[in-house]
Design a protein around this motif. Structure first.
Motif, PDB file in Angstrom:
ATOM      1  N   LEU A   1      99.781  88.347 -30.827  1.00 40.08           N
ATOM      2  CA  LEU A   1      99.483  87.172 -30.260  1.00 40.08           C
ATOM      3  C   LEU A   1     100.170  85.745 -30.730  1.00 40.08           C
ATOM      4  O   LEU A   1     100.275  84.874 -30.119  1.00 40.08           O
ATOM      5  N   VAL A   2     100.211  85.566 -32.183  1.00 43.00           N
ATOM      6  CA  VAL A   2     100.928  84.671 -32.755  1.00 43.00           C
ATOM      7  C   VAL A   2     102.518  84.321 -32.123  1.00 43.00           C
ATOM      8  O   VAL A   2     102.875  83.657 -31.887  1.00 43.00           O
ATOM      9  N   ALA A   3     103.004  85.695 -32.230  1.00 44.10           N
ATOM     10  CA  ALA A   3     104.474  85.568 -31.755  1.00 44.10           C
ATOM     11  C   ALA A   3     104.504  85.377 -30.512  1.00 44.10           C
ATOM     12  O   ALA A   3     105.410  84.677 -29.981  1.00 44.10           O
ATOM     13  N   ASN A   4     103.362  85.781 -29.734  1.00 46.38           N
ATOM     14  CA  ASN A   4     103.724  85.421 -28.167  1.00 46.38           C
ATOM     15  C   ASN A   4     103.507  83.807 -27.962  1.00 46.38           C
ATOM     16  O   ASN A   4     104.080  83.492 -27.173  1.00 46.38           O
ATOM     17  N   VAL A   5     102.482  83.318 -28.810  1.00 45.47           N
ATOM     18  CA  VAL A   5     102.485  81.863 -28.499  1.00 45.47           C
ATOM     19  C   VAL A   5     103.458  81.195 -28.948  1.00 45.47           C
ATOM     20  O   VAL A   5     103.777  80.268 -28.259  1.00 45.47           O
ATOM     21  N   VAL A   6     104.029  81.607 -30.016  1.00 43.08           N
ATOM     22  CA  VAL A   6     105.452  80.816 -30.466  1.00 43.08           C
ATOM     23  C   VAL A   6     106.329  80.852 -29.416  1.00 43.08           C
ATOM     24  O   VAL A   6     106.791  79.836 -29.133  1.00 43.08           O
ATOM     25  N   LEU A   7     106.663  82.270 -28.878  1.00 44.53           N
ATOM     26  CA  LEU A   7     107.568  82.209 -28.176  1.00 44.53           C
ATOM     27  C   LEU A   7     107.457  81.348 -26.618  1.00 44.53           C
ATOM     28  O   LEU A   7     108.050  80.828 -26.122  1.00 44.53           O
ATOM     29  N   LEU A   8     106.103  81.254 -26.139  1.00 41.61           N
ATOM     30  CA  LEU A   8     105.527  80.638 -25.171  1.00 41.61           C
ATOM     31  C   LEU A   8     105.879  79.080 -25.252  1.00 41.61           C
ATOM     32  O   LEU A   8     106.387  78.406 -24.365  1.00 41.61           O
TER      33      LEU A   8
ATOM     34  N   ILE B   1      93.688  89.530 -40.888  1.00 46.44           N
ATOM     35  CA  ILE B   1      94.986  89.722 -40.134  1.00 46.44           C
ATOM     36  C   ILE B   1      95.171  91.070 -39.792  1.00 46.44           C
ATOM     37  O   ILE B   1      95.144  92.155 -40.496  1.00 46.44           O
ATOM     38  N   GLY B   2      95.431  91.215 -38.472  1.00 48.78           N
ATOM     39  CA  GLY B   2      95.899  92.597 -38.086  1.00 48.78           C
ATOM     40  C   GLY B   2      96.974  92.601 -37.141  1.00 48.78           C
ATOM     41  O   GLY B   2      97.545  91.340 -37.003  1.00 48.78           O
ATOM     42  N   LEU B   3      97.519  93.781 -36.843  1.00 45.15           N
ATOM     43  CA  LEU B   3      98.927  93.767 -35.693  1.00 45.15           C
ATOM     44  C   LEU B   3      98.419  92.900 -34.772  1.00 45.15           C
ATOM     45  O   LEU B   3      99.510  92.078 -34.067  1.00 45.15           O
ATOM     46  N   GLY B   4      97.441  92.870 -34.113  1.00 48.02           N
ATOM     47  CA  GLY B   4      97.103  92.173 -32.756  1.00 48.02           C
ATOM     48  C   GLY B   4      97.225  90.624 -33.287  1.00 48.02           C
ATOM     49  O   GLY B   4      97.603  89.798 -32.317  1.00 48.02           O
ATOM     50  N   THR B   5      96.759  90.198 -34.367  1.00 47.84           N
ATOM     51  CA  THR B   5      96.911  88.751 -34.574  1.00 47.84           C
ATOM     52  C   THR B   5      98.475  88.435 -34.675  1.00 47.84           C
ATOM     53  O   THR B   5      98.904  87.315 -33.878  1.00 47.84           O
ATOM     54  N   LEU B   6      99.377  89.205 -35.299  1.00 47.16           N
ATOM     55  CA  LEU B   6     100.657  88.875 -35.247  1.00 47.16           C
ATOM     56  C   LEU B   6     101.325  88.799 -34.048  1.00 47.16           C
ATOM     57  O   LEU B   6     102.271  88.213 -33.440  1.00 47.16           O
TER      58      LEU B   6
ATOM     59  N   THR C   1      97.313  78.735 -27.815  1.00 44.55           N
ATOM     60  CA  THR C   1      97.246  78.576 -29.326  1.00 44.55           C
ATOM     61  C   THR C   1      95.920  78.625 -30.126  1.00 44.55           C
ATOM     62  O   THR C   1      95.822  79.274 -31.056  1.00 44.55           O
ATOM     63  N   TRP C   2      94.883  78.131 -29.571  1.00 39.54           N
ATOM     64  CA  TRP C   2      93.788  78.134 -29.910  1.00 39.54           C
ATOM     65  C   TRP C   2      93.127  79.822 -29.688  1.00 39.54           C
ATOM     66  O   TRP C   2      92.590  80.179 -30.898  1.00 39.54           O
ATOM     67  N   ASP C   3      93.630  80.571 -28.852  1.00 44.06           N
ATOM     68  CA  ASP C   3      93.302  82.073 -28.772  1.00 44.06           C
ATOM     69  C   ASP C   3      94.197  82.731 -29.927  1.00 44.06           C
ATOM     70  O   ASP C   3      93.379  83.486 -30.618  1.00 44.06           O
ATOM     71  N   ALA C   4      95.144  82.302 -30.378  1.00 46.96           N
ATOM     72  CA  ALA C   4      95.715  82.827 -31.404  1.00 46.96           C
ATOM     73  C   ALA C   4      95.172  82.611 -32.838  1.00 46.96           C
ATOM     74  O   ALA C   4      95.196  83.400 -33.671  1.00 46.96           O
ATOM     75  N   ILE C   5      94.928  81.305 -33.001  1.00 41.82           N
ATOM     76  CA  ILE C   5      94.199  80.967 -34.233  1.00 41.82           C
ATOM     77  C   ILE C   5      92.870  81.752 -34.434  1.00 41.82           C
ATOM     78  O   ILE C   5      92.535  82.321 -35.458  1.00 41.82           O
TER      79      ILE C   5
ATOM     80  N   LEU D   1      92.074  87.958 -27.322  1.00 41.89           N
ATOM     81  CA  LEU D   1      91.788  87.750 -25.829  1.00 41.89           C
ATOM     82  C   LEU D   1      93.344  87.753 -25.515  1.00 41.89           C
ATOM     83  O   LEU D   1      94.185  87.161 -25.828  1.00 41.89           O
ATOM     84  N   THR D   2      93.442  88.653 -24.407  1.00 36.37           N
ATOM     85  CA  THR D   2      94.581  88.628 -23.788  1.00 36.37           C
ATOM     86  C   THR D   2      95.248  87.480 -22.990  1.00 36.37           C
ATOM     87  O   THR D   2      94.217  86.894 -22.518  1.00 36.37           O
ATOM     88  N   PRO D   3      96.405  87.060 -22.963  1.00 36.79           N
ATOM     89  CA  PRO D   3      96.931  85.774 -22.249  1.00 36.79           C
ATOM     90  C   PRO D   3      96.724  85.859 -20.991  1.00 36.79           C
ATOM     91  O   PRO D   3      96.454  84.672 -20.497  1.00 36.79           O
ATOM     92  N   PHE D   4      96.394  86.942 -20.442  1.00 35.57           N
ATOM     93  CA  PHE D   4      96.154  87.017 -18.786  1.00 35.57           C
ATOM     94  C   PHE D   4      94.805  86.591 -18.523  1.00 35.57           C
ATOM     95  O   PHE D   4      94.543  86.442 -17.281  1.00 35.57           O
TER      96      PHE D   4
END
Ligand code: FES
Length: 276
Positions: free
Chosen positions: A195-202, A188-193, A172-176, A60-63
């Motif tokens: 979304l996880v990278a984005n939430v860590v940076l957020l 795990i796909g590139l999309g998982t990584l 964070t829930w979205d990334a999980i 799910l996109t963060p937007f």
């Protein structure tokens, strides 16, 4: 031009707008271009109403998080159906196109960034030229700071921080959820990584906030009596030094995360899978 001066002091009478000889225009002009491009992109995407979810991998996109439109449940993409509405569907489908699906979070996130100390500096310089750079006189006739409406509202930043903190939990829930395999179960796909990278940076951006630093360590007389808060204040202080950098990096990470989900969801590209 009236100016604010310290009592008993007068400003040097300099005819030139500035004595600086470096390229001081680069910062405000670059900032103006980047911010304008980002706002245009984010506005288009927020109202797009499509390519926001990949049911097969739970991307799910963060937007669009939390996704509250009726359309967010039973989303079908590329023959796969899934539910992007984790927190209910308050918005009828008829509001598509004029109310963002993430109507509860986007206004708070916008106000959070708008009142952020870093962004204030950046857009005061680039959009208002107030002043455009250090040691460069501004074109405005008077200066009232942030003591009057509407800029006095900048003081609400700490409350928007609290909202952003809660929204980061949702991200964070979205990334999980994005650890989802194409055959169900774990994957795990590139999309998982992404979304996880984005939430860590957020999280780094949110926790490095100046208001956060004050919330965890402010209004204390003795740090020695509050070792936990002192420790937290120390950690926040470390990342606070680069808060402006994280503010910019997360603008980029949000676009990358959204664009990746949009491209996979629209079938333009396939997700690169590492596991299942
Ligand atoms: Fe930038 Fe709080 S100061 S988010």
């Amino acid at each position: 031009m009236s100016t604010v001066e310290a009592p008993g002091k007068t400003r040097a009478q300099i005819r030139e707008r500035t004595l600086r000889r470096d390229d001081w225009r680069v910062y405000p002009v670059t900032t103006l271009v980047i911010f304008t491009a980002w706002v245009v992109y984010a506005t288009i995407r927020a109202f797009w109403g499509a390519a926001f979810y990949v049911p097969q991998y739970h991307y799910l996109t963060p937007f669009y998080s939390p996704c509250l439109n009726d359309i967010c449940s039973n989303v079908t993409v590329n023959g796969h159906t899934g539910d992007a509405a984790e927190f209910g569907t308050f918005l009828p489908a008829s509001t598509r196109g004029w109310i963002p699906f993430a109507a509860l979070s986007l206004p708070f996130l916008l106000l959070f960034r708008l009142t952020c100390y870093y962004y204030r500096k950046a857009y005061y310089r680039s959009f208002w030229a107030s002043p455009p750079a250090c040691a460069v006189s501004e074109p405005h006739g008077k200066y009232t700071g942030e003591r009057r409406f509407p800029l006095i509202g900048q003081n609400l930043h700490r409350y928007f921080w609290m909202a952003a903190f809660l929204i980061s939990l949702i991200n964070t829930w979205d990334a999980i959820r994005a650890f989802h395999g194409k055959d169900g179960g774990f994957g795990i796909g590139l999309g998982t990584l992404v979304l996880v990278a984005n939430v860590v940076l957020l999280w780094i951006y949110t926790l490095s906030c100046h208001s956060c630093r004050h919330i965890v360590g402010g209004r204390l007389k003795h740090f020695s009596k509050h070792p936990v808060r002192y420790w937290m204040w120390g950690q926040v202080s470390k990342i606070n030094k680069s808060h402006g950098r994280y503010a910019l990096i997360t603008l980029g990470s949000l676009v990358v995360a959204d664009l990746y989900v949009a491209l996979v969801s629209s079938g333009t590209i396939s997700d690169l899978r590492f596991f299942n």
